[in-house]
Write a protein that holds these residues in place. Structure first.
Motif, PDB file in Angstrom:
ATOM      1  N   VAL A   1       3.348  11.307   7.423  1.00  0.00           N
ATOM      2  CA  VAL A   1       2.817  10.288   6.510  1.00  0.00           C
ATOM      3  C   VAL A   1       3.920   9.330   6.090  1.00  0.00           C
ATOM      4  N   ARG A   2       5.107   9.861   5.815  1.00  0.00           N
ATOM      5  CA  ARG A   2       6.227   8.995   5.418  1.00  0.00           C
ATOM      6  C   ARG A   2       6.621   8.064   6.556  1.00  0.00           C
ATOM      7  N   ALA A   3       6.553   8.563   7.789  1.00  0.00           N
ATOM      8  CA  ALA A   3       6.859   7.706   8.939  1.00  0.00           C
ATOM      9  C   ALA A   3       5.860   6.560   9.040  1.00  0.00           C
ATOM     10  N   LEU A   4       4.590   6.867   8.799  1.00  0.00           N
ATOM     11  CA  LEU A   4       3.567   5.820   8.826  1.00  0.00           C
ATOM     12  C   LEU A   4       3.796   4.809   7.702  1.00  0.00           C
ATOM     13  N   LEU A   5       4.113   5.297   6.510  1.00  0.00           N
ATOM     14  CA  LEU A   5       4.385   4.395   5.381  1.00  0.00           C
ATOM     15  C   LEU A   5       5.565   3.488   5.690  1.00  0.00           C
ATOM     16  N   HIS A   6       6.587   4.042   6.323  1.00  0.00           N
ATOM     17  CA  HIS A   6       7.771   3.240   6.659  1.00  0.00           C
ATOM     18  C   HIS A   6       7.419   2.140   7.666  1.00  0.00           C
ATOM     19  N   ARG A   7       6.673   2.487   8.681  1.00  0.00           N
ATOM     20  CA  ARG A   7       6.324   1.507   9.718  1.00  0.00           C
ATOM     21  C   ARG A   7       5.465   0.382   9.147  1.00  0.00           C
ATOM     22  N   TRP A   8       4.437   0.740   8.400  1.00  0.00           N
ATOM     23  CA  TRP A   8       3.583  -0.280   7.799  1.00  0.00           C
ATOM     24  C   TRP A   8       4.342  -1.081   6.741  1.00  0.00           C
ATOM     25  N   GLY A   9       5.161  -0.401   5.947  1.00  0.00           N
ATOM     26  CA  GLY A   9       5.924  -1.103   4.916  1.00  0.00           C
ATOM     27  C   GLY A   9       6.868  -2.128   5.500  1.00  0.00           C
ATOM     28  N   SER A  10       7.485  -1.793   6.644  1.00  0.00           N
ATOM     29  CA  SER A  10       8.410  -2.733   7.281  1.00  0.00           C
ATOM     30  C   SER A  10       7.704  -4.014   7.694  1.00  0.00           C
ATOM     31  N   TRP A  11       6.570  -3.863   8.376  1.00  0.00           N
ATOM     32  CA  TRP A  11       5.845  -5.044   8.840  1.00  0.00           C
ATOM     33  C   TRP A  11       5.253  -5.842   7.676  1.00  0.00           C
ATOM     34  N   LEU A  12       4.735  -5.137   6.670  1.00  0.00           N
ATOM     35  CA  LEU A  12       4.151  -5.854   5.537  1.00  0.00           C
ATOM     36  C   LEU A  12       5.210  -6.617   4.757  1.00  0.00           C
TER      37      LEU A  12
ATOM     38  N   PHE B   1      14.811  -7.869   4.890  1.00  0.00           N
ATOM     39  CA  PHE B   1      14.924  -6.422   4.702  1.00  0.00           C
ATOM     40  C   PHE B   1      13.759  -5.695   5.368  1.00  0.00           C
ATOM     41  N   GLY B   2      12.572  -6.315   5.330  1.00  0.00           N
ATOM     42  CA  GLY B   2      11.429  -5.694   5.980  1.00  0.00           C
ATOM     43  C   GLY B   2      11.634  -5.555   7.479  1.00  0.00           C
ATOM     44  N   PHE B   3      12.044  -6.645   8.114  1.00  0.00           N
ATOM     45  CA  PHE B   3      12.262  -6.587   9.562  1.00  0.00           C
ATOM     46  C   PHE B   3      13.468  -5.705   9.905  1.00  0.00           C
ATOM     47  N   LEU B   4      14.487  -5.718   9.023  1.00  0.00           N
ATOM     48  CA  LEU B   4      15.661  -4.879   9.249  1.00  0.00           C
ATOM     49  C   LEU B   4      15.293  -3.397   9.248  1.00  0.00           C
ATOM     50  N   SER B   5      14.357  -3.036   8.394  1.00  0.00           N
ATOM     51  CA  SER B   5      13.975  -1.623   8.286  1.00  0.00           C
ATOM     52  C   SER B   5      13.267  -1.116   9.539  1.00  0.00           C
TER      53      SER B   5
END
Length: 366
Positions: free
Chosen positions: A216-227, A277-281
Motif C-alpha cells: 500500500v505504501r508503494a502505491l501511495l508513493h507512486r501515485w503521490g509522485s505523479w500527483l 520534488f514530485g517528479f524527483l520522487s
C-alpha cells in the motif's frame, strides 16, 4: 460605489494583526480543503477500480484514505471558522452584503456540509467491513465541491458592489447564485486542481512515514509522485489564469505594491519546486522528496493566500473600500491572551496531525 455605513465599534486589535491571523488560519484551512478534495477523489477512484477484490493494494489504499477523511473534515471545519471570522471583522461591510444576496445558498452550506460529513463516516464504516464505498465518497465529493462553488461565488461577489443593487432588485430573498463574474470559475478551478498537488505531497509523506502495509505504501508513493508533479504544473497554469482574469487596474496595483508584488512569483516558484520534488520522487526514494514536497506545497498555499489577499484589498480599494482605514481601539491584554491560546492551539493541532499520520491502518488482507 457606496458601501454600507461603517460600524461605529472600533476594531479590538490593529488591522495588520487581523490580516496576519487571517492569512495563517486561511492557509491551514486551504490545506485541509486540498486534502479533502484530493482524498475523496482518490478514495472514490481507487475503490471503484478495486470494487471486485478487497485484497488488492488499491483497495487497501482506498480504505486507508476513507478512514482518515472524517478526521480531515474535522480539521477542515474547525480551521475554517477563524479565517471567516477575521474576514467578517475586516471586510464585513462587503462580505455581509454579498452573503445576504445569496442567502439561501449561504445557509444551505450548513446542511450540505452535514450530509457530506455523514457520508464520510458511512464510507469509513463500509471500508472497515471490506465493502465498496466509492459511490459514498463520490457523493461527499459533490457536496464538498458545491460548497466550494458557493464560497467562490460569495467571495468574488463581495468585490463587486456595482452589481449589488441590481441583484437585490432581481431577487430580494437571496435565492440566486450569480455567474457573471469572469474570475469566479478560475478561482474555483484553481482550488480544485491545486488539491491534487497538495494531496500528492501528503501521499508521499504517508508512504514514507505512515504505518500501512508495504504494498500500500508503494502505491501511495507512486501515485503521490505523479500527483505532486503534474498537480504542481496544473497549479501553476490555473494560478496564472486567475491573475490574468483580474481587471487591469488590479493587476497594475499588484505589480506596484511593495508587499503583494512578490506573492505571484513566490507562488509560481513554490509550485514549481513542488512539481520538481514530485517528479524527483519517481527516481529517488527517502524522506527528502516527501518533506520537500510537503514543505513547498504548504509554502505555495501561503503564497496563494497572500496573492488572494492582495487581489481582494486592491479590488476593494479601487471601488472605495480601504481596509486599513478603520478605527482601532486595541485591548492588548485580551490580544496577548488570545495569541498565547492561539499558539497553543496550533501546537495541539500539529501534535494531532502527527498522531494521525503515524496511525496504522487496518490490514486489508483477511
Amino acid at each position: 460605489m457606496p458601501f454600507p455605513t461603517l460600524d461605529p465599534i472600533p476594531l479590538p486589535a490593529p488591522v495588520w494583526l487581523f490580516k496576519v491571523l487571517h492569512i495563517v488560519t486561511l492557509s491551514l484551512h486551504f490545506v485541509t480543503i486540498y486534502l479533502m478534495v484530493g482524498g475523496l477523489t482518490l478514495a472514490a477512484l481507487w475503490n471503484f477500480r478495486s470494487r471486485n477484490d478487497a485484497d488488492t493494494p488499491l483497495y487497501g489504499a482506498s480504505a486507508d484514505l476513507a478512514r482518515r477523511l472524517p478526521v480531515v473534515m474535522t480539521y477542515l471545519v474547525n480551521l475554517g471558522i477563524p479565517p471567516l471570522l477575521f474576514a467578517q471583522v475586516l471586510y464585513g461591510r462587503a462580505l455581509y452584503t454579498s452573503s445576504i444576496l445569496i442567502g439561501v445558498y449561504w445557509l444551505a452550506v450548513i446542511f450540505i456540509l452535514t450530509a457530506a460529513y455523514y457520508l464520510l463516516y458511512v464510507a469509513a464504516r463500509r471500508a472497515d467491513q471490506r465493502r465498496t464505498f466509492w459511490w459514498l465518497s463520490l457523493l461527499s465529493l459533490v457536496g464538498v465541491t458545491y460548497i466550494g462553488r458557493i464560497y467562490a461565488t460569495n467571495l468574488t461577489l463581495m468585490l463587486r458592489p456595482e452589481v449589488w443593487l441590481e441583484l437585490y432588485r432581481a431577487d430580494p430573498l437571496g435565492a440566486q447564485l450569480p455567474t457573471g463574474d469572469p474570475t469566479t470559475l478560475p478561482r474555483f478551478l484553481f482550488m480544485m486542481l491545486t488539491s491534487f498537488a497538495v494531496t500528492g505531497a501528503a501521499l508521499l509523506v504517508l508512504a514514507q512515514f505512515g504505518q500501512a502495509e508495504t504494498d500500500v505504501r508503494a502505491l501511495l508513493h507512486r501515485w503521490g509522485s505523479w500527483l505532486a508533479g503534474l498537480g504542481g504544473l496544473l497549479a501553476i497554469g490555473t494560478g496564472v489564469w486567475v491573475h490574468a482574469t483580474q481587471p487591469a487596474v488590479v493587476k497594475a496595483a499588484l505589480a506596484d505594491h511593495a508587499f503583494y508584488a512578490w506573492s505571484l512569483p513566490g507562488f509560481l516558484a513554490c509550485a514549481g519546486l513542488l512539481a520538481l520534488f514530485g517528479f524527483l520522487s519517481l527516481k529517488v526514494t527517502g524522506w527528502i522528496p516527501a518533506i520537500g514536497a510537503a514543505a513547498t506545497g504548504f509554502l505555495a498555499t501561503v503564497m496563494a493566500v497572500i496573492a488572494r489577499d492582495g487581489i481582494r484589498d486592491l479590488t476593494l480599494l479601487a471601488k472605495g473600500f480601504d481596509v486599513w482605514q478603520q478605527p482601532v481601539a486595541a485591548n492588548w491584554q485580551v490580544v496577548v491572551l488570545f495569541l498565547v491560546l492561539f499558539v497553543a492551539g496550533l501546537g495541539a493541532i500539529g501534535w494531532m496531525i502527527h498522531v494521525l499520520a503515524k496511525a496504522k491502518g487496518v490490514a486489508h488482507h483477511a
